[in-house]
Motif scaffolding. Structure first.
Motif, mmCIF file in Angstrom:
data_model
loop_
_atom_site.group_PDB
_atom_site.id
_atom_site.type_symbol
_atom_site.label_atom_id
_atom_site.label_comp_id
_atom_site.label_asym_id
_atom_site.label_seq_id
_atom_site.Cartn_x
_atom_site.Cartn_y
_atom_site.Cartn_z
ATOM 1 N N ARG A 78 0.827 -1.203 0.000
ATOM 2 C CA ARG A 78 0.000 0.000 0.000
ATOM 3 C C ARG A 78 0.864 1.256 0.000
ATOM 4 O O ARG A 78 0.590 2.224 -0.716
ATOM 5 C CB ARG A 78 -0.901 -0.028 1.231
ATOM 6 N N ALA A 79 1.942 1.250 0.805
ATOM 7 C CA ALA A 79 2.838 2.405 0.856
ATOM 8 C C ALA A 79 3.513 2.629 -0.483
ATOM 9 O O ALA A 79 3.669 3.775 -0.938
ATOM 10 C CB ALA A 79 3.887 2.208 1.947
ATOM 11 N N VAL A 80 3.933 1.547 -1.145
ATOM 12 C CA VAL A 80 4.572 1.669 -2.452
ATOM 13 C C VAL A 80 3.583 2.229 -3.468
ATOM 14 O O VAL A 80 3.913 3.129 -4.251
ATOM 15 C CB VAL A 80 5.115 0.304 -2.922
ATOM 16 N N PHE A 81 2.348 1.735 -3.441
ATOM 17 C CA PHE A 81 1.330 2.195 -4.385
ATOM 18 C C PHE A 81 1.080 3.693 -4.228
ATOM 19 O O PHE A 81 1.125 4.461 -5.196
ATOM 20 C CB PHE A 81 0.035 1.406 -4.165
ATOM 21 N N PHE A 82 0.842 4.131 -2.985
ATOM 22 C CA PHE A 82 0.578 5.555 -2.763
ATOM 23 C C PHE A 82 1.832 6.392 -2.965
ATOM 24 O O PHE A 82 1.751 7.565 -3.350
ATOM 25 C CB PHE A 82 0.004 5.774 -1.363
ATOM 26 N N GLY A 83 3.008 5.807 -2.704
ATOM 27 C CA GLY A 83 4.248 6.531 -2.958
ATOM 28 C C GLY A 83 4.434 6.827 -4.441
ATOM 29 O O GLY A 83 4.888 7.913 -4.814
ATOM 30 N N VAL A 84 4.077 5.873 -5.292
ATOM 31 C CA VAL A 84 4.175 6.095 -6.738
ATOM 32 C C VAL A 84 3.199 7.192 -7.164
ATOM 33 O O VAL A 84 3.542 8.089 -7.953
ATOM 34 C CB VAL A 84 3.895 4.785 -7.501
ATOM 35 N N LEU A 85 1.976 7.146 -6.634
ATOM 36 C CA LEU A 85 0.995 8.187 -6.961
ATOM 37 C C LEU A 85 1.460 9.554 -6.461
ATOM 38 O O LEU A 85 1.313 10.566 -7.152
ATOM 39 C CB LEU A 85 -0.360 7.846 -6.346
#
Length: 498
Positions: A78-85
């Protein structure tokens, strides 16, 4: 943290304002392609600060690359996903805001991008976090100011209007970056998240340059000097002076002073580039700044004024509690409260797994009692942790009792810790302000008033505020034994109880 701005804090904030104010003039001064300049600025900042961030968290990096803590474990995807966004939003900010400085005046671009807290408030509203009426008033004032100031640009030509719209887009993108970062931050440390986010931003800006055919290294000497200035002033000097100021001064005062960035940038552009917006644009610019100041101050009144690691974590890009500071790229102040153990507890609490949280706290608390003693600061620390968990669980009454217990502990030390006592007391008052049950409000009011009155130099307005709230709630008397009740409840009640 000090409760008032002292001379050193004022100097630190003014240095911050000057450093950040150089951003738009330096961008307008450079002659190279804007997208290449945005890429260069971000890449240089990443190369300079990235190794430092990773060095701070070198043990986490070692565990990550040794496979002990893979970034792609379930709780960190989840952190990686939102970090990319968030990295994408940051890239959009760089591209739009820096482009705007070439099309409209520096003062206009800086004022419009400073509306980021306004858009942050709008995002909070869309996330079903109701905003007070005064925040909407500030938002309306800023919008009116933007319309007035942009009306002058409409008479100046289409190019200036496009620049205004790009600056507004930059503010919205930066608000999106902050909101997305808030979603990602509980599951990864600040340095690791920062490097991930800014690496994504750099890669996306590089792709954008390649797609648009933007020359990457066709810079003149002036452009290289501008890039160096962007690295030294906003990225390094501004970052560290702001961090220093936030460690000493109230966040609200710092955030309002940062609004000086727009007029200071206008003065720099006037002295250096001989550029000033039309005289009729100034009323609109002043309205924008006034509206943003109203939004920031109104939001600060809802936030914990002493929030730090445990009382309300500093948010990515400068969010303290719920207070939204004017934002600047590559400025990530957030850190998980305490160490990885705390970040683990926050994740469990936000997931509603309070029985597991209580078991983990009890284990750590027992260890602290065995090693340091039952009346040690190490043991009391876990009362504070319970207070944060109670806040997450939506029980402000219990959180207030726990913070009061902590405040009494710091008062009872052989050498009372006045700083910690005041911080815990302010957190107790903040949580009490959110209690809805009249019986609980009355029980806590007596103890709160007594402790504030015993320290008359600390926020003397609070006892009157307590009395006003009691009158508004129709509470005409409070229990006299509140002190014993507070201490007893705080030390025996589990965070898992209803």
């Amino acid at each position: 943290m000090r409760t008032k701005l002292d001379a050193v804090s004022i100097v630190a904030v003014l240095v911050t304002v000057g450093a950040f104010s150089a951003t738009a003039p330096l961008t307008a001064y450079a002659t190279g392609p804007v997208l290449a300049l945005a890429l260069g600025r971000n890449a240089l900042g990443l190369l300079t600060l990235g190794p430092v961030f990773l060095l701070i968290r070198r043990r986490e990096v070692r565990r990550t690359f040794s496979g002990e803590r893979s970034l792609f474990r379930k709780e960190q995807r989840r952190a990686v996903f939102f970090g990319v966004l968030a990295g994408t939003a940051l890239a959009a900010h760089f591209a739009t805001f820096m482009s705007s400085t070439r099309l409209t005046s520096v003062a206009m671009a800086t004022a419009l991008v400073a509306t980021q807290p306004v858009w942050q408030a709008v995002i909070a509203s869309l996330q079903k976090n109701p905003l007070p009426r005064v925040t909407w008033v500030g938002l309306a004032v800023s919008v009116v100011g933007a319309v007035v100031a942009s009306g002058v640009d409409m008479r100046a030509g289409t190019e200036a209007v496009v620049g205004d719209l790009l600056a507004l887009a930059g503010a919205v993108a930066l608000a999106g970056y902050t909101a997305l970062s808030e979603q990602a931050r509980p599951d990864v440390s600040t340095p690791m998240y920062s490097v991930l986010c800014f690496a994504v931003c750099t890669v996306e800006l590089l792709i954008l340059c390649l797609v648009t055919g933007t020359p990457l290294f066709s810079f003149t000497g002036d452009t290289w000097l501008a890039l160096l200035g962007l690295l030294i002033f906003p990225q390094l000097l501004g970052l560290f002076s702001l961090n220093f100021a936030l460690g000493r001064a109230p966040a609200t005062a710092v955030s309002v002073m940062l609004l000086l960035e727009a007029p200071v940038a206008a003065v720099i552009a006037w002295l250096w580039l001989d550029e000033l917006p039309a005289g009729s644009a100034w009323p609109g610019l002043l309205l924008i700044m006034l509206g943003v100041a109203v939004v920031v101050v109104a939001d600060a009144r809802r936030a914990d004024p002493t929030a730090d690691g445990l009382g309300g974590p500093i948010g990515p890009g400068g969010t303290i509690g719920s207070l939204m500071l004017p934002q600047h790229p590559l400025l990530t102040l957030d850190s998980a409260p305490g160490d990885d153990a705390h970040a683990f507890l926050w994740r469990l609490a936000h997931a509603g797994r309070f029985e597991e949280v209580e078991a983990a706290i009890r284990k750590s608390e027992n260890h602290a009692v065995r090693v340091h003693g039952p009346k040690s600061t190490e043991a009391m620390h876990w009362i504070e942790v319970r207070a944060v968990v109670a806040r997450i669980a939506g029980d402000p009454g219990l959180a207030a009792r726990l913070w009061l217990a902590a405040a009494r502990f710091y008062s009872s030390l052989p050498r009372p810790d006045l700083h910690e006592r005041r911080a815990c007391l302010d957190r107790a008052f903040h949580e009490w302000s959110n209690v809805k049950d009249n019986h609980a409000i009355g029980q806590l009011a007596s103890a709160l008033r007594e402790m504030y009155e015993n320290d008359p130099d600390h926020r003397p307005e609070v006892p009157d505020a307590i009395d006003r709230r009691l009158r508004r709630r129709g509470i005409h008397s409070v229990p006299g034994a509140a002190q014993g009740l507070v201490t007893r409840t705080a030390t025996t009640r589990s965070v898992t109880e209803p």
